[in-house]
Design an enzyme around this catalytic site. Structure first.
Site, PDB file in Angstrom:
ATOM      1  N   LYS A 287     -10.711  -8.455   8.286  1.00 30.82           N
ATOM      2  CA  LYS A 287     -11.950  -8.135   7.581  1.00 30.82           C
ATOM      3  C   LYS A 287     -11.677  -7.927   6.092  1.00 30.82           C
ATOM      4  O   LYS A 287     -10.691  -7.305   5.710  1.00 30.82           O
ATOM      5  CB  LYS A 287     -12.584  -6.879   8.180  1.00 30.82           C
ATOM      6  CG  LYS A 287     -13.043  -7.049   9.621  1.00 30.82           C
ATOM      7  CD  LYS A 287     -13.676  -5.772  10.155  1.00 30.82           C
ATOM      8  CE  LYS A 287     -14.125  -5.959  11.608  1.00 30.82           C
ATOM      9  NZ  LYS A 287     -14.748  -4.721  12.161  1.00 30.82           N
TER      10      LYS A 287
ATOM     11  N   GLU B  15      14.009  -4.540   7.425  1.00 30.70           N
ATOM     12  CA  GLU B  15      12.867  -5.196   8.063  1.00 30.70           C
ATOM     13  C   GLU B  15      11.721  -4.192   8.137  1.00 30.70           C
ATOM     14  O   GLU B  15      11.868  -3.103   8.683  1.00 30.70           O
ATOM     15  CB  GLU B  15      13.197  -5.725   9.456  1.00 30.70           C
ATOM     16  CG  GLU B  15      12.010  -6.461  10.068  1.00 30.70           C
ATOM     17  CD  GLU B  15      12.367  -7.367  11.239  1.00 30.70           C
ATOM     18  OE1 GLU B  15      11.429  -7.837  11.921  1.00 30.70           O
ATOM     19  OE2 GLU B  15      13.574  -7.602  11.479  1.00 30.70           O
TER      20      GLU B  15
ATOM     21  N   ASP C 289       0.329  -7.164  10.486  1.00 29.86           N
ATOM     22  CA  ASP C 289      -1.069  -7.081  10.918  1.00 29.86           C
ATOM     23  C   ASP C 289      -1.941  -7.825   9.917  1.00 29.86           C
ATOM     24  O   ASP C 289      -1.867  -7.558   8.713  1.00 29.86           O
ATOM     25  CB  ASP C 289      -1.485  -5.615  11.001  1.00 29.86           C
ATOM     26  CG  ASP C 289      -2.781  -5.424  11.773  1.00 29.86           C
ATOM     27  OD1 ASP C 289      -3.742  -6.177  11.526  1.00 29.86           O
ATOM     28  OD2 ASP C 289      -2.846  -4.522  12.625  1.00 29.86           O
TER      29      ASP C 289
ATOM     30  N   ASP D 197       6.222   4.877   8.307  1.00 33.04           N
ATOM     31  CA  ASP D 197       5.896   4.021   7.173  1.00 33.04           C
ATOM     32  C   ASP D 197       7.143   3.744   6.341  1.00 33.04           C
ATOM     33  O   ASP D 197       7.939   4.650   6.060  1.00 33.04           O
ATOM     34  CB  ASP D 197       4.824   4.727   6.344  1.00 33.04           C
ATOM     35  CG  ASP D 197       4.380   3.935   5.136  1.00 33.04           C
ATOM     36  OD1 ASP D 197       4.603   2.708   5.109  1.00 33.04           O
ATOM     37  OD2 ASP D 197       3.797   4.539   4.216  1.00 33.04           O
TER      38      ASP D 197
END
Length: 254
Positions: free
Chosen positions: A160, A82, A156, A134
């Site tokens: 933008k 995950e 996330d 990461d």
């Protein structure tokens, strides 16, 4: 072919250049969670070798990880991954439901790691390993066809346009996942932001190694029964957002 989730078509994202975006820490943790970070996390934490070596993911569970009492012997039949587990409800739920599956969770946000540790401390799952960083260096260190299922849930959105390159799902990371996923392995993704759901669908659909498993619109509108609900998902539903659930399968090689 089922109806597709609404949303704009986006161009493929730019190279992520191995940079981690987003916060690493949030609000100050309670003493209980701080203690878990100091005592439980070192027993479950994993780190990529960083020197080009490959690591067998099953071996992470076959012996104690840093301290006695955390290994589960040779009973692991598969390993699932995950990426960005948030507060850990889904990961902890999958681990509890599948004690013979080794669960690797990657999450750079320390508060999320602490929340998962609380689930483990209270639930007693022994088949979880954690990378508090990461995911990409770990994926690169895994052997080909070594992961049986991968989850990228409610990532996330980076709304933008100039930040779209930061979204995890894209050509570069799909190639990474294609390499490490076994033939027939599932890639499960979810979002309650329609633009992001469409982004993930478009990129996975375009990739030649993945097949979308949806056959009707309900297949992407309804969370499967074996998909534990996260706190984030529940809060989104209460706020009026509608999650999209995407299931892709890694096509057979050759």
């Amino acid at each position: 072919m089922p109806d597709r989730p609404p949303g704009p078509r986006d161009d493929a994202p730019a190279d992520l250049r191995e940079k981690v975006y987003g916060r690493r820490r949030g609000r100050r943790l309670r003493l209980y969670k701080t203690n878990l970070l100091e005592t439980l996390l070192p027993r479950l934490a994993i780190e990529p070798p960083g020197d080009g070596r490959r690591i067998d993911p099953v071996s992470l569970f076959a012996a104690p990880a840093g301290a006695a009492g955390t290994g589960i012997g040779s009973g692991i039949r598969d390993v699932w991954l995950e990426i960005g587990f948030g507060s850990g409800e889904h990961l902890a739920g999958q681990a509890a439901a599948h004690p013979d599956i080794g669960m690797i969770g990657c999450e750079p946000f320390l508060n999320g790691v602490a929340n998962l540790l609380e689930h483990i401390d209270q639930g007693g799952q022994r088949n979880i390993r954690i990378l508090a960083n990461d995911a990409r260096p770990l994926i690169d260190a895994l052997p080909d066809a070594s992961i049986g299922r991968c989850f990228v849930l409610f990532p996330d959105p980076w709304p933008k346009i100039r930040h779209h390159k930061r979204r995890f799902i894209g050509p570069e990371n799909l190639a990474r996942l294609s390499r490490v996923l076994k033939d027939g392995a599932e890639l499960r993704m979810a979002s309650d932001v329609m633009g992001v759901a469409m982004w993930m669908l478009e990129h996975a659909w375009r990739h030649p190694d993945f097949e979308w498993l949806a056959r009707t619109a309900e297949d992407w509108r309804t969370r499967p029964d074996d998909w534990p609900q996260s706190r984030y998902e529940q809060k989104g539903i209460e706020a009026g957002r509608k999650p999209v659930f995407l299931r892709f399968r890694r096509k057979p090689r050759g």
